[in-house]
Design a protein around this motif. Structure first.
Motif, short mmCIF file in Angstrom:
data_model
loop_
_atom_site.label_atom_id
_atom_site.label_comp_id
_atom_site.label_asym_id
_atom_site.label_seq_id
_atom_site.Cartn_x
_atom_site.Cartn_y
_atom_site.Cartn_z
N THR A 13 0.81 -1.23 0.00
CA THR A 13 0.00 0.00 0.00
C THR A 13 0.83 1.27 0.00
OG1 THR A 13 -0.09 0.15 2.42
CG2 THR A 13 -1.77 -1.22 1.33
N LEU A 14 2.12 1.16 0.42
CA LEU A 14 2.99 2.32 0.61
C LEU A 14 2.38 3.34 1.56
CD1 LEU A 14 4.53 2.90 -2.96
CD2 LEU A 14 5.40 1.55 -1.05
N GLN A 15 1.68 2.84 2.57
CA GLN A 15 1.16 3.67 3.64
C GLN A 15 1.74 3.22 4.97
OE1 GLN A 15 -3.20 3.05 2.37
NE2 GLN A 15 -3.21 5.10 3.22
N LEU A 16 1.68 4.11 5.97
CA LEU A 16 2.15 3.74 7.30
C LEU A 16 1.38 2.52 7.80
CD1 LEU A 16 2.52 7.17 9.15
CD2 LEU A 16 4.37 5.63 8.49
N PHE A 17 2.11 1.62 8.44
CA PHE A 17 1.47 0.43 8.98
C PHE A 17 0.45 0.78 10.06
CE2 PHE A 17 5.40 -1.77 7.51
CZ PHE A 17 4.80 -2.79 6.79
N ARG A 18 -0.61 0.01 10.11
CA ARG A 18 -1.56 0.05 11.23
C ARG A 18 -1.61 -1.30 11.93
NH1 ARG A 18 -6.97 2.15 8.51
NH2 ARG A 18 -6.23 0.69 6.92
N ASP A 19 -1.55 -2.38 11.14
CA ASP A 19 -1.59 -3.74 11.68
C ASP A 19 -0.55 -4.59 10.93
OD1 ASP A 19 -2.23 -6.11 12.90
OD2 ASP A 19 -4.17 -6.36 11.89
N PRO A 20 0.75 -4.37 11.21
CA PRO A 20 1.80 -5.07 10.46
C PRO A 20 1.91 -6.54 10.85
CG PRO A 20 2.78 -3.74 12.20
CD PRO A 20 1.31 -3.43 12.21
N VAL A 21 2.13 -7.38 9.85
CA VAL A 21 2.33 -8.82 10.08
C VAL A 21 3.55 -9.28 9.30
CG1 VAL A 21 -0.08 -9.37 10.57
CG2 VAL A 21 0.74 -9.45 8.21
N ALA A 23 5.41 -12.20 7.21
CA ALA A 23 5.04 -13.35 6.38
C ALA A 23 6.22 -14.31 6.25
CB ALA A 23 4.59 -12.87 5.00
N GLN A 24 5.98 -15.45 5.59
CA GLN A 24 7.00 -16.49 5.44
C GLN A 24 8.21 -16.03 4.63
OE1 GLN A 24 3.60 -18.92 4.08
NE2 GLN A 24 4.82 -20.66 4.75
N ASP A 25 8.03 -14.99 3.80
CA ASP A 25 9.15 -14.51 2.99
C ASP A 25 10.09 -13.59 3.75
OD1 ASP A 25 7.54 -12.32 3.28
OD2 ASP A 25 7.32 -11.87 1.14
N GLY A 26 9.80 -13.36 5.05
CA GLY A 26 10.65 -12.51 5.88
C GLY A 26 10.33 -11.04 5.80
N HIS A 27 9.31 -10.67 5.01
CA HIS A 27 8.93 -9.27 4.86
C HIS A 27 7.65 -8.97 5.66
CE1 HIS A 27 11.89 -8.20 1.79
NE2 HIS A 27 11.69 -9.42 1.29
N THR A 28 7.50 -7.69 6.00
CA THR A 28 6.35 -7.25 6.79
C THR A 28 5.36 -6.53 5.89
OG1 THR A 28 7.82 -6.97 8.69
CG2 THR A 28 5.63 -5.96 8.84
N TYR A 29 4.06 -6.79 6.13
CA TYR A 29 3.00 -6.22 5.32
C TYR A 29 1.85 -5.76 6.21
CZ TYR A 29 5.34 -9.10 1.76
OH TYR A 29 6.26 -9.68 0.94
N TYR A 57 2.22 -13.47 11.14
CA TYR A 57 2.39 -13.23 12.58
C TYR A 57 2.52 -11.73 12.86
CZ TYR A 57 3.52 -18.17 12.26
OH TYR A 57 3.47 -19.52 11.99
N PRO A 58 1.92 -11.25 13.93
CA PRO A 58 2.02 -9.82 14.27
C PRO A 58 3.48 -9.40 14.41
CG PRO A 58 0.37 -10.89 15.64
CD PRO A 58 1.09 -11.99 14.91
N TYR A 60 5.44 -6.87 16.22
CA TYR A 60 5.29 -5.91 17.32
C TYR A 60 6.32 -4.78 17.26
CZ TYR A 60 2.16 -9.44 19.23
OH TYR A 60 1.13 -10.35 19.40
N ALA A 61 7.52 -5.06 16.76
CA ALA A 61 8.57 -4.04 16.73
C ALA A 61 8.17 -2.88 15.80
CB ALA A 61 9.89 -4.65 16.27
N ILE A 62 7.69 -3.22 14.61
CA ILE A 62 7.27 -2.17 13.68
C ILE A 62 6.01 -1.47 14.17
CG2 ILE A 62 6.34 -1.76 11.37
CD1 ILE A 62 8.38 -3.65 10.27
N LYS A 63 5.09 -2.23 14.74
CA LYS A 63 3.87 -1.63 15.30
C LYS A 63 4.23 -0.61 16.37
CE LYS A 63 -0.53 -1.22 16.48
NZ LYS A 63 -1.43 -0.35 15.69
N LYS A 64 5.19 -0.95 17.21
CA LYS A 64 5.62 -0.04 18.27
C LYS A 64 6.25 1.22 17.69
CE LYS A 64 8.41 0.10 22.52
NZ LYS A 64 9.31 -0.70 23.42
N ALA A 65 7.07 1.06 16.65
CA ALA A 65 7.73 2.22 16.04
C ALA A 65 6.70 3.15 15.40
CB ALA A 65 8.73 1.74 14.99
#
Length: 384
Positions: A13-21, A23-29, A57-58, A60-65
């Motif tokens: 989305t190229l927007q600030l995360f609200r509910d980051p998770v 994924a299996q590829d090691g990236h956060t979405y 999986y949630p 938390y580190a990016i959500k906190k930031a």
């Protein structure tokens, strides 16, 4: 697609995360974005490997930031001070025109876990709304995000510069739609253009609902955040510089202001009703923006050609437009889309579509089906 440089932005989305998770590829979405992606594709948008909904999986580190950034901005009431909270980067402005300058900027004391930013400075203007209003108004996927207002600090202490406003906004690496069109040897495929138009129209529906008139809708005021000429679903564009007109509800021209963005009417993009001598605030409406949207569409089909480019005199352009003359049909524009564009240029306001109606017309042609019901306007509403 490539992941963004900014770790706080979802790569889809190229927007600030609200509910980051994660994924299996090691990236956060963003959760909703990757769920929809997996349901449609089944693979990672970045690596191409298989992904499953069961292994999200949630993060938390990016959500906190992100939460820390949002809370700190709110605590400042979305108002920042130059050279204390943010600073202009050295060098020339990224863009400069009458009374308007854009500077690459950075956060202070550092940029850690902060989005990339620019400063938009408009001379000879006052802001009419609170800083939080600008922030809330830009929380739309196709409107450039404004993080707040910035005031200047002089040697005598903190004082507002009463002769200009500065907006702190997100940075678009790829520049404007005009830049993209000019750099290409040929116009993008029509399906790509229609996707771009639909995203712009989504933003304009939101602005119109909130009683905001853009006043200067053109390819130069649409920023490209991601472009893929092979897949329209990978494109993200956002509208910027809305409300910069002489009768804006967001800004006002300061007394004695010289020639600036706010008191110049973009003649070659303007509807006939605002090209007269005795125009009033009531002449600037959603329908005048719809007229400009038609000009923007013509401009995109024409690879960024300035409207009425063979006519040097603006007064002659005004004469032709007020007499009902239309720009010529671009050769690469399908007949049915051309009929839609011409409808936006109807001299009678009642014959022009609203942005919601324009979206329906384009989608019916684009997908050859009736468009789905739009989401409740409350999802993005900000009534003023």
């Amino acid at each position: 697609m490539n992941p963004p440089d900014d770790s706080l932005l979802c790569p889809i989305t190229l927007q600030l995360f609200r509910d980051p998770v994660l994924a299996q590829d090691g990236h956060t979405y963003e959760r909703q974005a990757i769920v929809e992606w997996i349901k449609t594709n089944g693979t990672s948008p970045i690596t191409g490997q298989h992904l499953s909904l069961e292994h999200l999986y949630p993060c938390y580190a990016i959500k906190k930031a992100v939460d820390h950034f949002e809370v700190s901005s709110k605590n400042k009431n979305y108002q920042y001070t130059l050279d204390i909270d943010v600073k202009k980067k050295s060098g020339r402005p990224l863009f400069q025109t009458f009374g308007k300058s854009i500077y690459h900027a950075q956060w202070l004391p550092n940029n850690d876990n902060r989005p990339e930013i620019i400063l938009l400075k408009v001379d000879g203007a006052h802001a009419k709304k609170e800083a939080s209003f600008y922030v809330d108004l830009s929380r739309h996927p196709h409107i450039v995000r404004t993080y707040g207002l910035v005031r200047e600090r002089n040697d005598g202490g903190d004082n507002d510069d009463t002769n200009s406003i500065m907006l702190l906004q997100e940075y678009a690496h790829m520049g404007s739609l005009y830049d993209l069109l000019q750099e290409r040897k040929k116009v993008p495929d029509e399906k790509i253009l229609i996707e771009i138009f639909l995203q712009i129209i989504d933003a304009m529906i939101f602005l119109a609902f909130n009683n905001v008139v853009h006043g200067d809708l053109a390819c130069r005021n649409v920023l490209i955040f991601r472009f893929d000429e092979t897949s329209s679903r990978n494109i993200i564009v956002k509208v910027t510089d809305f409300g910069l007109s002489r009768h804006s509800k967001l800004y006002s021209v300061t007394p004695g202001a010289s020639k600036t963005t706010l008191n110049i009417i973009p003649t070659r993009y303007a509807a006939p009703e605002i090209l007269g001598i005795n125009i009033t605030p009531d002449d600037f409406t959603e329908k005048s923006d719809v007229y400009s949207m038609g000009i923007l569409m013509w401009e995109a089909y024409s690879r960024g050609t300035i409207p009425w480019s063979k006519i040097e005199n603006d007064n002659e352009v005004i004469r032709r437009v007020t007499n009902g003359e239309l720009l010529p049909k671009p050769s690469n524009c399908s007949e049915l889309y051309w009929l839609i564009i011409c409808k936006t240029w109807s001299k009678s306001l009642k014959d022009r579509p609203t942005f919601s109606e324009l979206k329906c017309l384009l989608m019916e042609q684009h997908y050859n089906v009736s468009p789905p019901a739009p989401p409740p306007i409350g999802m993005f509403s900000l009534i003023v």
